[in-house]
Design a protein around this motif. Sequence first.
Motif, PDB file in Angstrom:
ATOM      1  N   GLY A  21       0.727  -1.172   0.083  1.00 19.38           N
ATOM      2  CA  GLY A  21       0.113  -0.082  -0.319  1.00 19.38           C
ATOM      3  C   GLY A  21       0.793   1.161   0.124  1.00 19.38           C
ATOM      4  O   GLY A  21       0.178   2.471   0.089  1.00 19.38           O
ATOM      5  N   GLY A  22       2.128   1.129  -0.150  1.00 24.95           N
ATOM      6  CA  GLY A  22       3.228   2.351   0.027  1.00 24.95           C
ATOM      7  C   GLY A  22       3.047   3.377  -1.254  1.00 24.95           C
ATOM      8  O   GLY A  22       3.271   4.254  -1.002  1.00 24.95           O
ATOM      9  N   SER A  23       2.507   2.966  -2.151  1.00 22.01           N
ATOM     10  CA  SER A  23       2.323   3.787  -3.121  1.00 22.01           C
ATOM     11  C   SER A  23       1.330   5.032  -3.073  1.00 22.01           C
ATOM     12  O   SER A  23       1.377   6.116  -3.434  1.00 22.01           O
ATOM     13  CB  SER A  23       1.702   2.942  -4.665  1.00 22.01           C
ATOM     14  OG  SER A  23       2.668   2.208  -5.156  1.00 22.01           O
ATOM     15  N   ASP A  24       0.229   4.764  -2.265  1.00 23.23           N
ATOM     16  CA  ASP A  24      -0.645   5.770  -1.824  1.00 23.23           C
ATOM     17  C   ASP A  24       0.277   6.957  -1.070  1.00 23.23           C
ATOM     18  O   ASP A  24       0.389   8.089  -1.244  1.00 23.23           O
ATOM     19  CB  ASP A  24      -1.560   5.390  -0.668  1.00 23.23           C
ATOM     20  CG  ASP A  24      -2.779   4.672  -1.515  1.00 23.23           C
ATOM     21  OD1 ASP A  24      -2.949   4.678  -2.593  1.00 23.23           O
ATOM     22  OD2 ASP A  24      -3.334   3.966  -0.706  1.00 23.23           O
ATOM     23  N   THR A  25       1.391   6.190  -0.065  1.00 22.75           N
ATOM     24  CA  THR A  25       1.971   7.283   0.733  1.00 22.75           C
ATOM     25  C   THR A  25       2.989   7.986  -0.226  1.00 22.75           C
ATOM     26  O   THR A  25       3.333   9.064   0.046  1.00 22.75           O
ATOM     27  CB  THR A  25       3.054   6.303   1.826  1.00 22.75           C
ATOM     28  OG1 THR A  25       1.972   5.710   2.425  1.00 22.75           O
ATOM     29  CG2 THR A  25       3.543   7.269   2.874  1.00 22.75           C
ATOM     30  N   SER A  26       3.815   7.157  -1.090  1.00 26.90           N
ATOM     31  CA  SER A  26       4.783   7.721  -2.269  1.00 26.90           C
ATOM     32  C   SER A  26       3.788   9.092  -2.827  1.00 26.90           C
ATOM     33  O   SER A  26       4.330  10.089  -3.044  1.00 26.90           O
ATOM     34  CB  SER A  26       4.888   6.843  -3.428  1.00 26.90           C
ATOM     35  OG  SER A  26       5.542   5.759  -2.736  1.00 26.90           O
ATOM     36  N   ALA A  27       2.581   8.901  -3.189  1.00 22.53           N
ATOM     37  CA  ALA A  27       1.843   9.946  -3.901  1.00 22.53           C
ATOM     38  C   ALA A  27       1.616  11.176  -3.080  1.00 22.53           C
ATOM     39  O   ALA A  27       1.808  12.368  -3.494  1.00 22.53           O
ATOM     40  CB  ALA A  27       0.407   9.253  -4.350  1.00 22.53           C
ATOM     41  N   VAL A  28       1.146  10.813  -1.891  1.00 27.16           N
ATOM     42  CA  VAL A  28       1.031  11.940  -0.949  1.00 27.16           C
ATOM     43  C   VAL A  28       2.287  12.756  -0.544  1.00 27.16           C
ATOM     44  O   VAL A  28       2.157  14.069  -0.586  1.00 27.16           O
ATOM     45  CB  VAL A  28       0.280  11.466   0.462  1.00 27.16           C
ATOM     46  CG1 VAL A  28       0.432  12.629   1.544  1.00 27.16           C
ATOM     47  CG2 VAL A  28      -0.872  11.076   0.139  1.00 27.16           C
ATOM     48  N   ALA A  29       3.321  12.099  -0.411  1.00 27.78           N
ATOM     49  CA  ALA A  29       4.618  12.688  -0.043  1.00 27.78           C
ATOM     50  C   ALA A  29       5.014  13.517  -1.346  1.00 27.78           C
ATOM     51  O   ALA A  29       5.656  14.512  -1.146  1.00 27.78           O
ATOM     52  CB  ALA A  29       5.587  11.591   0.315  1.00 27.78           C
ATOM     53  N   LEU A  30       4.645  12.915  -2.586  1.00 26.83           N
ATOM     54  CA  LEU A  30       5.246  13.614  -3.678  1.00 26.83           C
ATOM     55  C   LEU A  30       4.325  14.842  -3.929  1.00 26.83           C
ATOM     56  O   LEU A  30       5.018  16.091  -3.988  1.00 26.83           O
ATOM     57  CB  LEU A  30       5.108  12.771  -4.994  1.00 26.83           C
ATOM     58  CG  LEU A  30       5.375  13.478  -6.011  1.00 26.83           C
ATOM     59  CD1 LEU A  30       6.948  13.843  -6.254  1.00 26.83           C
ATOM     60  CD2 LEU A  30       5.183  12.620  -7.400  1.00 26.83           C
ATOM     61  N   ALA A  31       3.095  14.869  -3.633  1.00 24.57           N
ATOM     62  CA  ALA A  31       2.378  15.915  -3.491  1.00 24.57           C
ATOM     63  C   ALA A  31       2.568  17.153  -2.547  1.00 24.57           C
ATOM     64  O   ALA A  31       2.768  18.326  -2.759  1.00 24.57           O
ATOM     65  CB  ALA A  31       0.666  15.398  -3.161  1.00 24.57           C
ATOM     66  N   LEU A  82       0.279  10.933   6.824  1.00 26.90           N
ATOM     67  CA  LEU A  82       1.069  11.825   6.032  1.00 26.90           C
ATOM     68  C   LEU A  82       0.226  13.099   5.688  1.00 26.90           C
ATOM     69  O   LEU A  82       0.947  14.370   5.596  1.00 26.90           O
ATOM     70  CB  LEU A  82       1.937  11.155   5.260  1.00 26.90           C
ATOM     71  CG  LEU A  82       2.865  12.193   4.558  1.00 26.90           C
ATOM     72  CD1 LEU A  82       4.013  12.365   5.399  1.00 26.90           C
ATOM     73  CD2 LEU A  82       3.642  11.116   3.309  1.00 26.90           C
ATOM     74  N   ALA A  83      -0.813  12.749   4.900  1.00 27.27           N
ATOM     75  CA  ALA A  83      -1.540  13.825   4.355  1.00 27.27           C
ATOM     76  C   ALA A  83      -1.908  14.789   5.316  1.00 27.27           C
ATOM     77  O   ALA A  83      -2.018  16.096   5.149  1.00 27.27           O
ATOM     78  CB  ALA A  83      -2.826  13.294   3.744  1.00 27.27           C
ATOM     79  N   MET A  84      -2.426  14.418   6.553  1.00 26.26           N
ATOM     80  CA  MET A  84      -2.675  15.252   7.850  1.00 26.26           C
ATOM     81  C   MET A  84      -1.724  16.129   7.899  1.00 26.26           C
ATOM     82  O   MET A  84      -1.587  17.338   8.421  1.00 26.26           O
ATOM     83  CB  MET A  84      -3.562  14.312   8.771  1.00 26.26           C
ATOM     84  CG  MET A  84      -3.961  15.413  10.037  1.00 26.26           C
ATOM     85  SD  MET A  84      -5.143  14.230  11.034  1.00 26.26           S
ATOM     86  CE  MET A  84      -3.804  13.245  11.845  1.00 26.26           C
ATOM     87  N   LYS A  85      -0.531  15.509   8.379  1.00 26.76           N
ATOM     88  CA  LYS A  85       0.790  16.145   8.789  1.00 26.76           C
ATOM     89  C   LYS A  85       1.229  17.220   7.665  1.00 26.76           C
ATOM     90  O   LYS A  85       1.331  18.411   8.082  1.00 26.76           O
ATOM     91  CB  LYS A  85       1.889  15.144   8.871  1.00 26.76           C
ATOM     92  CG  LYS A  85       3.422  15.779   9.446  1.00 26.76           C
ATOM     93  CD  LYS A  85       4.151  14.706   9.867  1.00 26.76           C
ATOM     94  CE  LYS A  85       5.636  15.308   9.998  1.00 26.76           C
ATOM     95  NZ  LYS A  85       6.112  14.981   8.565  1.00 26.76           N
ATOM     96  N   GLU A  86       1.159  17.024   6.431  1.00 25.90           N
ATOM     97  CA  GLU A  86       1.792  18.039   5.417  1.00 25.90           C
ATOM     98  C   GLU A  86       0.408  18.720   4.738  1.00 25.90           C
ATOM     99  O   GLU A  86       0.778  19.671   3.780  1.00 25.90           O
ATOM    100  CB  GLU A  86       2.331  17.009   4.201  1.00 25.90           C
ATOM    101  CG  GLU A  86       3.656  16.131   4.679  1.00 25.90           C
ATOM    102  CD  GLU A  86       4.723  17.076   4.999  1.00 25.90           C
ATOM    103  OE1 GLU A  86       4.615  18.099   4.417  1.00 25.90           O
ATOM    104  OE2 GLU A  86       5.751  16.720   5.566  1.00 25.90           O
ATOM    105  N   GLN A  87      -0.575  18.610   5.338  1.00 26.81           N
ATOM    106  CA  GLN A  87      -1.881  19.176   4.556  1.00 26.81           C
ATOM    107  C   GLN A  87      -1.960  19.147   3.268  1.00 26.81           C
ATOM    108  O   GLN A  87      -2.315  19.966   2.622  1.00 26.81           O
ATOM    109  CB  GLN A  87      -1.779  20.798   5.281  1.00 26.81           C
ATOM    110  CG  GLN A  87      -1.803  21.247   6.808  1.00 26.81           C
ATOM    111  CD  GLN A  87      -3.575  20.705   6.986  1.00 26.81           C
ATOM    112  OE1 GLN A  87      -4.253  21.738   6.572  1.00 26.81           O
ATOM    113  NE2 GLN A  87      -3.710  19.965   8.108  1.00 26.81           N
ATOM    114  N   VAL A  88      -2.025  17.778   2.861  1.00 23.43           N
ATOM    115  CA  VAL A  88      -2.122  17.591   1.507  1.00 23.43           C
ATOM    116  C   VAL A  88      -3.803  17.134   1.283  1.00 23.43           C
ATOM    117  O   VAL A  88      -4.246  16.278   2.075  1.00 23.43           O
ATOM    118  CB  VAL A  88      -1.266  16.380   1.010  1.00 23.43           C
ATOM    119  CG1 VAL A  88      -1.629  15.943  -0.333  1.00 23.43           C
ATOM    120  CG2 VAL A  88       0.055  16.690   1.057  1.00 23.43           C
TER     121      VAL A  88
END
Lengths: 413, 413
Positions: free
Chosen positions: B151-161, B218-224
């Motif tokens: 499921g790490g690709s979701d995290t990749s996408a959010v981190a990239l965003a 990650l999205a919450m932390k980075e406000q994505v």
Amino acid sequence: MARIVMKFGGTSVADLDRIRAVAARVKRQVENGDEVAVVVSAMSGVTNQLVGYCQSLSPLHDAREYDAVVATGEQVTSGLLAIALQDLGVDARSWQGWQIVLRTDGAHGKARIESIDGELLLGRMRGGQVPVVAGFQGLGPDNRVTTLGRGGSDTSAVALAAALEADRCDIYTDVDGIYTTDPRIVPRARKLPRITYEEMLELASVGAKVLQTRSVELAMKEQVRVQVLSSFADGPAVTEDALPGSLVVDEDEIVEQEIVAGIAYSRDEAKVTVRHVPDKPGIAASVFGPLAEANVNVDMIVQSTGEDGLTDMTFTVGKSDLARATRILEDARGDIQYGLLATDPDVAKISVVGVGMRSHAGVASTMFRTLSGRGINIQVISTSEIKVSVLIAADYTELAVRALHSAYGLDAA
Amino acid sequence: MARIVMKFGGTSVADLDRIRAVAARVKRQVENGDEVAVVVSAMSGVTNQLVGYCQSLSPLHDAREYDAVVATGEQVTSGLLAIALQDLGVDARSWQGWQIVLRTDGAHGKARIESIDGELLLGRMRGGQVPVVAGFQGLGPDNRVTTLGRGGSDTSAVALAAALEADRCDIYTDVDGIYTTDPRIVPRARKLPRITYEEMLELASVGAKVLQTRSVELAMKEQVRVQVLSSFADGPAVTEDALPGSLVVDEDEIVEQEIVAGIAYSRDEAKVTVRHVPDKPGIAASVFGPLAEANVNVDMIVQSTGEDGLTDMTFTVGKSDLARATRILEDARGDIQYGLLATDPDVAKISVVGVGMRSHAGVASTMFRTLSGRGINIQVISTSEIKVSVLIAADYTELAVRALHSAYGLDAA
């Protein structure tokens, strides 16, 4: 103790069982006390599948993306072999081209190796670790993965052996060595324990495809000793005093040099004859210029001077280029002013190869006499320093190869 | 014009036809004038095959080699999608984790992203190029490929965003959004146009698995801002004024906040009751200490004070941990000095989730009244700031979910 690069091709790592067998073989070599690095190809079939994907998505696909896709095949094998080695208790680690770093030029899909920094891997090897390097690929100047083109893993292995100053580069294949000729034609063909780089190049380029030509050129330039041996035979660790395969080396390493190393043949060429050409300066250029411009490779060339200021030019081109060559020459008829254009695809090129012929006269005449004795007509002759080639009717290929193999004393006892 | 990261999972790129469909969708987004970067998973089935190879060669394989092997799946997809985009006339380029550089920690097989340098890709995007990034992977401190875990690709996408300061991260999946509850149980469940990060985390952790939990954190932390939407529906370019999916955002972005966002359920837990424990300080530690040491996660906990200086402790553990938890507690009977150990795997946890309950009283009492009205007995209650959970007999799961869905006014009109 020796330092050895072991290279395994696609059929040698075709499935998990064969990868386990390769790991066992590498382990024996390590237990012999040698420092070992391994180069692997993709599992057989994988590269074709990946290439098929790219072509299916876009026939004119970007070579940079093709490389990113296709290079994964070797990446998988390198990781799997490292796991299989570790499972046998051998310390191992996989390496990709971008990690070691194996630098290439930017010609994606057919890149050439520019440098390998051997220090990183040498440090690991001295510590007892086996590097498993993904073949066929490197890192281009644009920081992207490049591939070396088909058969490039042989070249990777030789380049790595040069960078590591290895004692030997062992190429494991589906044949057990280099033979004096094709054993399917001559059952009594002998395996050559040693052969020079030059002979190997001549034999490879005329049809005995075992090593990729570029890998032999590189081995000659870098003076890497290359052994071709079978990955199917299940023998003990390979030691220098009992090499099971054929060693491709510098001439100096072959003490008892045979005059002739082998007999090669090729049915991939076609004959073209341009008759009744005005015999004046510049006429060769008018024939071969248009062919070169169209990237048609011309091989054997003879020019026979006739009467009346006219001459005939005969040469060979690759069979797959024949239709194109014919069209080009027909278009250029006005410029060349020839009388007749004749082509013949049913020919074979037979070559006698050996560095010994540099110092021994009579090799060519033995060839001509042998063929004439069997009633075989020679259509074209060409020679190089270590090779005599003749063009004959294709029907006589096997007969000619067998007769020459006997005439030069190459038959096994 | 918006800057968007589009992420496509394994089923969305399962074969060449689906990759072409993804390319067409990305093209529509580019033609809408947006700056687009894409993150892809491996073609479905590929990762499982590669994982199977590793396990088959060695059950205890080296995680570094596992990563080298398994990361190739996404590498292939990224190259193929770049080719498919180019074939449609869209300028595109594939990128691996080691190229962009996406740095992770060294926890091979389950690495965490530490940083992404967005400048390289931003420059390309401003020039009109679409970067296609291989998800699920990065570069560890040892200069080797790492993977982020399933499921790490979701995290990749959010981190990239986050690194690209994108306006939105669109996660294309096989569902078309986040629902108020499981539509298989409540056909009148509604798709939520917006949901907060906190609610999404509570819904995900209690069973509504759409996004990987780490990606939401990650999205919450980075406000994505993350949108979940269907890769199967074939719509026009996605614009902010008509988002087809569910947007996971900060609370501030939701103007008309519902009190309850959704009803979740989980049948993955089992109930454990330790009866007649001496009611004295340190007794909770004596019960939960050995479980924690054995890595058994404990969820809901209640302690009911009884008479005679004795108490009962009830809690839940993962169903798959139940046998282990039972054995541990039986072994610790002498220390804990309990009278009876009872377990029940046939339980369900029902949760009412909503950030609105922070400022609205009565959410819990509505829940208890509703369940009681249907004759459903509540075994355990636990609450957090935005969630009320109860444990009930598993047979009542669907009845409870439907009743609560109606009681909080969530049924679609």
